[in-house]
Design an enzyme around this catalytic site. Sequence first.
Site, short mmCIF file in Angstrom:
data_model
loop_
_atom_site.label_atom_id
_atom_site.label_comp_id
_atom_site.label_asym_id
_atom_site.label_seq_id
_atom_site.Cartn_x
_atom_site.Cartn_y
_atom_site.Cartn_z
N HIS A 51 51.76 -4.83 41.31
CA HIS A 51 51.18 -3.58 41.81
C HIS A 51 50.23 -3.85 42.98
O HIS A 51 49.75 -4.97 43.17
CB HIS A 51 50.43 -2.84 40.71
CG HIS A 51 49.21 -3.57 40.20
ND1 HIS A 51 49.28 -4.70 39.43
CD2 HIS A 51 47.88 -3.31 40.37
CE1 HIS A 51 48.06 -5.12 39.13
NE2 HIS A 51 47.19 -4.30 39.71
N ASP A 94 46.60 -2.12 44.17
CA ASP A 94 45.59 -1.35 43.44
C ASP A 94 45.52 0.11 43.88
O ASP A 94 45.44 0.43 45.08
CB ASP A 94 44.21 -1.99 43.62
CG ASP A 94 44.03 -3.23 42.76
OD1 ASP A 94 44.69 -3.32 41.71
OD2 ASP A 94 43.22 -4.10 43.13
N HIS A 100 49.87 -7.86 43.48
CA HIS A 100 49.46 -8.95 42.60
C HIS A 100 49.89 -8.66 41.16
O HIS A 100 50.22 -7.53 40.81
CB HIS A 100 47.95 -9.20 42.68
CG HIS A 100 47.10 -8.01 42.36
ND1 HIS A 100 46.90 -6.97 43.25
CD2 HIS A 100 46.40 -7.67 41.24
CE1 HIS A 100 46.11 -6.07 42.71
NE2 HIS A 100 45.80 -6.46 41.49
N ARG A 119 35.67 -6.41 38.97
CA ARG A 119 36.32 -6.01 40.22
C ARG A 119 35.42 -5.09 41.03
O ARG A 119 34.76 -4.21 40.48
CB ARG A 119 37.64 -5.29 39.91
CG ARG A 119 38.50 -5.02 41.12
CD ARG A 119 39.77 -4.26 40.75
NE ARG A 119 39.55 -2.82 40.70
CZ ARG A 119 40.50 -1.92 40.44
NH1 ARG A 119 41.73 -2.33 40.17
NH2 ARG A 119 40.24 -0.64 40.43
#
Length: 303
Positions: A101, A103, A258, A273
Site C-alpha cells: 500500500h 499510505d 511498502h 509514525r
Amino acid sequence: MSVTTSVDTRPIAGALGAELTGVRLSPDLPDEEVARIRAAILAHKLVVVRGQDHLDDRAHAGFVRRLGPLTTAHPTITGGQEEAAILPVDSERGNRANSWHTDVTFVDRPPAFTTLRALVLPPFGGDTVFANTAAAYAGLPEGLKTLVDGLWAEHSNDYDYATAHATTGPEGRTEEYQQEFTATIYKTHHPVVRVHPETGERTLVLGHFITKFLGYNGVDSRTLFDLLQSHVTRLENTVRWRWAPGDIALWDNRATQHYAVADYGDLPRTMHRVTVAGDVPVSVDGKRSVAVEGNADAYAGAS
C-alpha cells in the site's frame, strides 16, 4: 542550540533506498542539513537513519515538521499520544500493515512523506519491504503506459488490510481496530498515474485501498489491478529493510509502496509514525483527484 552534522548517503539497493550517516536528527538541525535530507528522500525514495535512540515523540515530530506541515495521526484513528501527529503502529492492537500500500490514499491529499521510528522489535522478522512506483511506471510496456495514463481508480478505507489481508492479532483487537479505521468512510478518485509535484516523475498510485477502476467491472478491475501491481512489486523495484533499535525510516509516499512483513507470530512490534501533509495528485493530463465521500480537511490541514 543548533546541532552541526555532516550527512553522508550510502545506497542500499539499485531501485531505491539509502542509509544516511553522520546525522543526529533533531528539530534544531541547520536548514542546509534538512535540505540535504529532503533531497536524499526525493532522490532515493527511502532513507533510513540508524542510532536515533535519543528521539522521543516530541523530537520525532519536531524534526519531521522541518520537512513540511504535519498531518494529524490518521483520518479516523486517534493516536492517543501527547504529540497529536504520532500514530502508533502496534501489532498488539491489531495494526499490521501486511499488504502492499501507499499510505492513506483513500483521502484526496495522501501524505507527501511518511516517517517510521522503531520502538519495540521482535527478535526475528518484522522487516518492511519498499517498492519504487516511479521505476515501476518507467518499466511498463508502452501499450500499458498508454492505458494507465488515462486510468482512474476509486480508493476507500472500507477496503483494507485489516479485513482482507491482516494477520489475526490478539483476540478481538483486529475487529476493534477495523471498526475504528472505518468510523468515517472515505472514498476518493485518483489517477493511476500521477505527476510527482517535486521531481516531475510519473508514479503509479495503486495499493490495497483500491476498490475498482472507473469504467471497469469488479472482475476486470481485479485482473487489471493484479497485472499492474505485479509490476510495482517486481523484486528489481524493491528493497527490504531489517529494522534495528533506534532506526528511523523516511520515505516519499508519492513514489513508493511498502509492506510490513508479519512473520513474527504473536511477538510485539511497535513503531511510531509521523506523516507530512501532501497535495492533491494531478494526472498526466492535468486533472486533480476528487474526494467523493468524506472530508479530510482536519487530517491533511494539520500542522
